[in-house]
Design an enzyme around this catalytic site. Structure first.
Site, PDB file in Angstrom:
ATOM      1  N   HIS A   1       0.799  -0.986  -0.218  1.00  0.00           N
ATOM      2  CA  HIS A   1       0.110  -0.016   0.080  1.00  0.00           C
ATOM      3  C   HIS A   1       0.804   1.099  -0.070  1.00  0.00           C
ATOM      4  O   HIS A   1       0.389   2.251   0.778  1.00  0.00           O
ATOM      5  CB  HIS A   1      -0.903   0.155   1.217  1.00  0.00           C
ATOM      6  CG  HIS A   1      -1.772  -1.182   1.540  1.00  0.00           C
ATOM      7  ND1 HIS A   1      -3.113  -1.158   1.267  1.00  0.00           N
ATOM      8  CD2 HIS A   1      -1.425  -2.485   1.766  1.00  0.00           C
ATOM      9  CE1 HIS A   1      -3.708  -2.582   1.367  1.00  0.00           C
ATOM     10  NE2 HIS A   1      -2.705  -3.364   1.956  1.00  0.00           N
TER      11      HIS A   1
ATOM     12  N   SER B   1      14.566  20.341 -18.370  1.00  0.00           N
ATOM     13  CA  SER B   1      13.243  21.258 -18.440  1.00  0.00           C
ATOM     14  C   SER B   1      13.529  22.229 -19.219  1.00  0.00           C
ATOM     15  O   SER B   1      14.727  22.879 -19.502  1.00  0.00           O
ATOM     16  CB  SER B   1      12.758  21.812 -17.336  1.00  0.00           C
ATOM     17  OG  SER B   1      11.990  22.896 -17.482  1.00  0.00           O
TER      18      SER B   1
ATOM     19  N   LYS C   1      16.240  21.160 -13.304  1.00  0.00           N
ATOM     20  CA  LYS C   1      15.345  19.595 -13.448  1.00  0.00           C
ATOM     21  C   LYS C   1      16.249  18.722 -14.042  1.00  0.00           C
ATOM     22  O   LYS C   1      17.087  18.947 -15.109  1.00  0.00           O
ATOM     23  CB  LYS C   1      14.013  19.950 -14.430  1.00  0.00           C
ATOM     24  CG  LYS C   1      12.949  20.945 -13.438  1.00  0.00           C
ATOM     25  CD  LYS C   1      12.445  20.183 -12.296  1.00  0.00           C
ATOM     26  CE  LYS C   1      12.011  18.904 -12.459  1.00  0.00           C
ATOM     27  NZ  LYS C   1      10.722  19.024 -13.020  1.00  0.00           N
TER      28      LYS C   1
ATOM     29  N   GLU D   1       9.066   7.405 -17.243  1.00  0.00           N
ATOM     30  CA  GLU D   1       7.763   7.860 -17.532  1.00  0.00           C
ATOM     31  C   GLU D   1       7.120   7.620 -18.711  1.00  0.00           C
ATOM     32  O   GLU D   1       6.061   7.252 -19.059  1.00  0.00           O
ATOM     33  CB  GLU D   1       7.725   9.659 -17.644  1.00  0.00           C
ATOM     34  CG  GLU D   1       8.128  10.096 -16.121  1.00  0.00           C
ATOM     35  CD  GLU D   1       8.345  11.681 -16.158  1.00  0.00           C
ATOM     36  OE1 GLU D   1       7.302  12.345 -16.127  1.00  0.00           O
ATOM     37  OE2 GLU D   1       9.460  12.026 -16.422  1.00  0.00           O
TER      38      GLU D   1
END
Lengths: 463, 463, 463, 463
Positions: free
Chosen positions: C161, C282, C288, C295
């Site tokens: 969880h 970025s 970044k 992803e």
């Protein structure tokens, strides 16, 4: 089964009784019985329309309506006995009506078919269910807005790619979900308008032989329009797919919220505390407190996508007009509506009870180079083209990382090694508060903008 | 790859060059290059807005715009050289701009991020594509309406369960599809309204540091609204899913039409003849003429459902705000729009050229007990409750089947063996023409109703 | 188009030329051209079989084969000119063959149809692609095993969880993925065996008129079996769906790995550092470093599910035997195979270069009540029924939480307030190391078990 | 709810009672209660294993087992009272056990977690369900084989693109479905083998602290292997997806069969007559006899695809190990298995009772240029290259069509106008019988080949 009552109402032309496996396989009663109030409502309107058309006498009409109302009461009160061999809720009600009022019950089906009848019932069902759902959506939006107002000053790290990106207001983050839900609300309302068309009077496929006033039926049932083509009317399930599409998008939004509640209540983030009453424990590990509600909502997302896919696939390639495949429209629709309603409702309650941990949020917002973009924009204001300033700050951030320093530990002199444009004022921009204040255009995370949006949403949600 | 030009615009903070496998894996240029006119249009509006905000001088602005327009021309004319290491169309254009106009090109990205930039480009793309598609839909509707008017008197058997059910007008059948397409048109228009919201100025996630007038950008680009929350604006792909949902429903409709074209052009039905120029042959069987277009449209239905499912799945469970997963929105969206546009367009042409075989249709409409419902309603008019009359006619039809007789071969005396209510007038109702004429309420297949609907649709489609 | 060469090979029976829209709509050449080596390989085997059957002379056969081999070279070297009006790769090759060797080229299609030809080509393609993919899977498994061995002593918090649950070895966690991938490997191998059946000789649907030895063709092409029913053979695409199902499950596994890489490289977890060369930056935020590869793999999962759904939907409800809908099998299959291959390959490289942060992992493993289950089992060993001991420890953990204490800060006396069974030995069990050592059954996280598993896997992967 | 019994077994660490909405939302009892025999079977084996490991005494073990067996009897006989607040079937049984045998019941959960327990139960369920299903598949295959044998000499038109293509044997057509079902059977068997792995002893995620012999548990439960990694074991639902994939492919096959039954029983085809007992009528049209079973099976195809998509989506992106999302595995799995089992079973019965209309089939086989390919191959035998002969016959067929003649009405002289190679023997090849006889290679429709295949299948199905 096999009882005398199992003779089908359409059995005249058949030589054999229906096989018991076929009865089991084709029966829809276990899932379509929830349509009973709509079926009865439709039958009452149908009777009144037939009376107005002089097909029924006034007296016949009132006996039939009284019978139907009694059946509604019987089902409401759990006293109605359903027989599996009745195939569906329509036959159950019609058979009971005939038991109650005699052969006159056999007149109810005059001028209609189960094809237009079930199309009507299903539209009535959805017309009832959607406003209930949108009310729950509003309730969840209000909980989010309440949390936003309550935590207006709280700063958190905003993320892209799950990497800390720029500081934002927590309120701004909550309001992003209010926006998503607002689109869901509108999408469901558009679907509702499009399905607000009354199909009865289309018969099995070709229309009705009786001089009924279909606009009267529509008026009695609260529809604003009537269907314009009988073949289309009995085979159209666009509204089922459109509603399930809108529900799927809504579940995407809830799944994103779920992911964040799960992340934020992890030991690594610790941004929030979920209420004990909304969590469950482990059968084996005594210390566990699990975000089960959020996990289940996320897990149920697939279920609603599956419902959507099921109805799309079912409809693919069917010739006109009605085909029995269409019976497979109800379970996915009901499942989708039930699942989404329960999910939205429980999130409405959970969000009201969410505990935010401001310290964890603001500590997180103070690290991680979240102000690098502010530096780049500082240089732009000093005349450096953005691409160049981005490269300079990228170099600077890279050096900090390698030296395990944070941006706000640098001195003006150190800044100036990277670009002569840095002045003493650079230090004043390196706070999350000032970074947030600068995002001052509509939609930005500046406090005044968030407040403006908050006020507007509160007003809108008071609908 | 590995060429000096491959240095990334964001590489300041990095210690290593991007791995060549990563370049290949993350590149979106092969599919996002079709966004170029929208990217340039967006950049021009962005520049004008920055000029108005005094971030750019008038001169800077006009040099940048001139550069962008030159790039548009270069791409339009196929003279632009794309480099794979440019990652995406945005970088391709920005890099070329800097080559053309020098360091000033590096100013273009001031106050924006690829996150709000791509959200803008994609909305502009859809705002352009949907009206083209709805125009094609209208074209197909017009072809159907034309065929309906041309064959107004033609009677065919209407079907339920692919069994002959009741006679209907062929025109009524064609118009059922016009109704479906009308809903598709409206659904796409609703989606278009909902996506008509301008996201630029949301930055990477938090808003912009520059005092830009976002409503000006919106006005320059033809948007009616601006986004209200920057976090939502950069991570919202609802419009992609909503459009793909509407396209999926549209494909359901086309798949149904396809199924019917295939059935109707089979040797068993022979209701229509497809134009030779819209069929193909077999590499092995010299006699074959295959309805490939209809089969392919039906087959492509799954593809659009797959596009829908792909985007829903991709969005599931993403935390806010932008995640790179979102790059996977473009290919399904483009594929869905391309597939549906091509399918609607080709059906617009095919339907114009369809040859109907009136004899086959009306022969089919004269058999198969299609008038049994007329008999049942006849008995109702003589006072028999519908259920009883249905049972009587069922028995009668069953006997005919067993004796291999058709209903219209029975004498009045034979009818009267089943019910004394049958009179000599029963024979007059047993024609398809009279059956059709009796379906005279709105939406019914009576000629006057179909004509009314035809007139209304012709008017509406003249939009 | 419209050029003299565009006359279709099947046009004998047609009165009109194919409409240009139809040519565009039905053409498969842009995506099926990648089948060329398989098409040529199949044609060569077909020719040899026809020679053996005395349909071709030895000389005819060798001229045809030489022609085919020349065409293969031409395409390999990019010198082949594809004409869109050739419809598909089969026609392209046949037409070129006839140009090269004259009318003899027109003999190649003797005794076969495009229906069995394309069924053959697609199976050959998959028979080639799957072993390449399973090799990449092995490569990724080896990278995971290597990381497991390298970090064998490292302890981390295991999660359920997304809440910390019990300590586990990081190596155990990596090996969980090796197990998943092993099932993927087996699933693909099962699919490969099931599709290893040769369809040529099924003709268009009914079989072939020529006395060919189909087992010879199979042998020449490396198939172990031949299809047993011609109708089934030309319309069977089970293998496409089965492969896409297996690929979908594989993508589920990679999406789970992606989620963890993303979580673990966040500022909140900091369990790992991704290589710079596998991340991107970025356009706006200079600091970044984004885990784009992970992803994108996660995002591409939906794409493969969509490919699966597309083919299932396409096949639904098709009558036997071949229908043109089947042309829509290729793009989803190719897309699924390409997507999964690229994802597995890049993860093979990325996993080799992953940097683990042992300190962050073991710090995390030392907090959060991860040893509560050890306490409960301690009490069980002292004679307390598990449910009771679970309740006692639950109470104890709850009190610690309220007092913001950690379990290992309690004294024996404090433990004894909860149950008299606690003795001084309780303190010795409260370390992650001892907790891990106790999970000593097969499949458990004890070091010796993990090592056993590691050895076994290394051996197996040396295949 | 709120009753004293509702205290959760894991509530020690919690400050608040579970909210009633959460109880409703998280409860799985309504759907997981069907797991009870497997849960009890698993608990018995678990107890025996704990006894062998000296965790339980012999006496404790036998009391527990007796209690469990009593509970099984209570549920079997409908006497067990389920409480909604029990969350799931595992808790229901454990609570009842404690009521029956006192605190000893609290020992049952020693050394296991619900995570490995439910993984076990679900595998046991599927291990039981699949052989039942494959038996039903065999039954359906036998019905098809029986029909094939019964109608061995019957000729029908074979179709491609739903256009008549070449004559085939009806038996050949039936056997095509037997082949498809054989692959389904094998696919399910492969899935069964892969899931035959015993997960108990994996604990919540890390393994068990008790010295249990997991191979003993496996042996007691009839598993051939044990899981090798505890993290994987509790979070692996590959087998659910793999089974649903295999079921989806099976439904594709049944949907194709459905489409054909619907087509063939239409008034246009009239190839078969469905038994009255497997059809239903219309509520409005007395003459209707509808192929509802076939339509519903076709319609339910989407449902199974939806179940597959639901589980795939649910699994996407979950970090290790167990997450509550996994609870959403059961309903789709049960629904898929129930739907497919019912569909296969009813088709087994329906196919036995199907009436074939040989005259309609053979009349259809004698028209439509079905012998054109025979003519082309005739010319090939006379030395004409296939492409040329295809073109000649295409021309010839086209002329026949324009003159509304059938191929077999031409004289030898007329044939010779198209090619001098035609001799008097051309007339002898122009019969469906001879065309079929020529398809004499394995897999072809020649009677001897079909008979060979029939014999082989009958033998194989006697398994």
């Amino acid at each position: 089964m096999g009882s005398p009552s199992s003779k089908k109402l359409w059995s005249g032309r058949f030589n054999e009784r229906t096989h018991h496996l076929v009865e089991q396989f084709t029966v829809s009663l276990p899932f379509d019985r929830r349509l009973y109030p709509y079926d009865i409502q439709g039958s009452i309107a149908h009777s009144r329309t037939l009376e107005r058309a002089k097909v029924f006498t006034k007296k016949e009409c009132s006996i039939i309506i009284r019978g139907l109302e009694q059946i509604r009461t019987e089902i409401d009160q759990g006293q109605f006995v359903f027989h599996e061999e009745d195939e569906d809720i329509h036959m159950s009600i019609e058979r009971r009506l005939t038991t109650l009022i005699g052969p006159l019950g056999g007149k109810l089906h005059t001028g209609r078919s189960r094809n237009d009848q079930v199309a009507l019932d299903l539209r009535l069902y959805v017309k009832d269910a959607l406003p209930q759902l949108t009310k729950e959506i509003t309730n969840l939006q209000q909980a989010l807005v309440m949390q936003a107002r309550k935590h207006l000053p709280i700063i958190m790290p905003g993320y892209t790619h799950l990497q800390r990106a720029q500081p934002v207001l927590l309120a701004h983050h909550f309001l992003a979900y209010v926006e998503m839900l607002e689109r869901d609300h509108n999408r469901l309302n558009d679907a509702l308008k499009r399905l607000d068309v009354m199909p009865l009077g289309s018969g099995a496929l070709a229309g009705t032989n009786y001089p009924v006033d279909r606009r009267l039926t529509a008026k009695l049932l609260g529809f604003s329009q009537i269907t314009a083509n009988s073949l289309d009317a009995v085979s159209d399930r666009d509204f089922v797919v459109e509603v399930l599409s809108a529900l799927s998008i809504l579940m995407v939004h809830l799944s994103r919220l779920s992911e964040e509640l799960i992340l934020w209540s992890s030991q690594e983030f610790q941004f929030i505390e979920l209420p004990d009453s909304f969590c469950t424990g482990s059968s084996m590990m005594p210390q566990k407190k699990n975000p089960d509600v959020a996990e289940l909502v996320r897990g149920k997302t697939g279920r609603v996508f599956g419902d959507l896919q099921a109805t799309l696939t079912m409809l693919k390639g069917l010739p006109l007009s009605y085909n029995r495949d269409l019976q497979e429209d109800k379970e996915p629709l009901f499942d989708g509506l039930d699942t989404v309603s329960a999910s939205v409702r429980i999130y409405g309650e959970l969000m009201k009870r969410l505990t935010v941990r401001p310290d964890a949020l603001s500590t997180a917002a103070r690290t991680g180079g979240l102000l690098a973009t502010e530096l780049a924009d500082y240089l732009v204001r000093k005349g450096v083209p953005f691409r160049e300033s981005h490269a300079i700050v990228g170099q600077l951030v890279g050096d900090c990382l390698r030296q395990k320093k944070d941006l706000n530990q640098l001195t003006v002199q150190e800044f100036q090694k990277y670009a002569p444009h840095f002045g003493p004022d650079v230090l004043t921009i390196l706070t999350p508060e000032s970074a947030i204040a600068r995002k001052a255009q509509t939609g930005g995370t500046a406090r005044k903008q968030v407040l403006k949006q908050l006020n507007a949403l509160e007003k809108r949600l008071a609908r």
